[in-house]
Motif scaffolding. Structure first.
Motif, short mmCIF file in Angstrom:
data_model
loop_
_atom_site.label_atom_id
_atom_site.label_comp_id
_atom_site.label_asym_id
_atom_site.label_seq_id
_atom_site.Cartn_x
_atom_site.Cartn_y
_atom_site.Cartn_z
N UNK A 1 0.65 8.27 11.96
CA UNK A 1 -0.47 8.87 11.23
C UNK A 1 -0.11 9.20 9.78
N UNK A 2 1.14 9.62 9.54
CA UNK A 2 1.57 9.91 8.17
C UNK A 2 1.56 8.68 7.30
N UNK A 3 1.99 7.56 7.84
CA UNK A 3 1.96 6.31 7.09
C UNK A 3 0.52 5.87 6.83
N UNK A 4 -0.34 6.04 7.82
CA UNK A 4 -1.75 5.69 7.65
C UNK A 4 -2.38 6.51 6.52
N UNK B 1 0.81 -1.22 0.00
CA UNK B 1 0.00 0.00 0.00
C UNK B 1 0.84 1.27 0.00
N UNK B 2 2.08 1.18 -0.50
CA UNK B 2 2.83 2.39 -0.81
C UNK B 2 3.88 2.83 0.18
N UNK B 3 4.12 2.08 1.25
CA UNK B 3 5.10 2.50 2.26
C UNK B 3 6.50 1.97 1.94
N UNK B 4 7.51 2.75 2.32
CA UNK B 4 8.90 2.36 2.15
C UNK B 4 9.53 2.09 3.52
#
Length: 238
Positions: free
Chosen positions: A113-116, A51-54
């Motif tokens: 929260x930023x990752x969410x 879902x787009x996280x590194x």
């Protein structure tokens, strides 16, 4: 790790678990897991990539990192095990966020929260079919009662013994409300010492629990990590 039956155009890094994609096309996107190393943390980590996280340590202390402001930079190395979940201090004196699911190690349990927000945006833009809602009054929902009850009682007092054993075992520490405005309630940790860190790893509050309550009214709004003994709990201050 070699695989069979996988399109050669698919891009991926094959490790314990790997997310592989082909130009973002969902019918060719999958999560490849090593069955012998399968666990909840690895699966959650790979879903984060899906879902787009590194990685939070991407780019080390001087690179572009993961592009999310509330994940502090970290050295481009990692440990499989952090003793007592004590985080090292690394880039510019900041505490490594070893609790983050997009790091590696044995202490992971949370997203920021930023990752969410990145996850929600990825779902909304790339996989909108995953975000659907259905009301209970919807005619498509089958509300026909078809319930089968199985008797799980153990003969000869077995269930009672199991219940007593559960009472004797230490209870998991719980924190609420979350988000919190003024007083954070901590269950199953009476008269324990606690420490609270902000998202950059700075200690902002410490003390001893009294009546299972911590006054966090003076803290600024944001994400914090509460550490009691060897246990870390994340909470949001409104």
């Amino acid at each position: 790790m070699k695989t069979s039956g996988v399109n050669s155009n698919i891009v991926g890094e094959f490790a314990t678990g790997a997310t592989i994609t082909d130009n973002g096309e969902i019918f060719k996107k999958m999560i490849l897991m090593d069955y012998n190393s399968l666990n909840v943390n690895t699966l959650t980590h790979e879903l984060g990539h899906f879902f787009g996280l590194k990685h939070t340590f991407m780019g080390g202390c001087t690179g572009l990192n993961d592009g999310i402001s509330d994940t502090p930079p970290a050295e481009d190395t990692y440990e499989d095990t952090y003793k007592d979940c004590i985080a090292p201090v690394q880039c510019n004196g900041q505490r490594r966020l070893i609790e983050n699911m997009m790091d590696y190690g044995n202490c992971r349990f949370m997203f920021t929260p930023g990752q969410a927000l990145v996850i929600r945006n990825t779902i909304a833009t790339k996989y909108p079919h995953l975000c659907t809602f259905q009301l209970l009054a919807d005619e498509k929902i089958d509300i026909t009662s078809n319930v089968t009850v199985t008797d799980l009682r153990i003969p000869n007092g077995g269930m009672r013994k199991t219940f007593i054993k559960e009472l004797e075992e230490p209870q998991e520490i719980e924190v609420y409300p979350n988000p919190v405005k003024e007083v954070l309630i901590v269950r199953n940790a009476e008269k324990e010492k606690f420490t609270i860190f902000n998202i950059t790893g700075q200690q902002v509050l410490s003390g001893t629990l009294h009546s299972g309550q911590i006054d966090v009214n003076a803290l600024s709004a944001g994400l914090y990590v509460l550490k009691i003994k060897n246990i870390s709990k994340c909470f949001i201050k409104e």
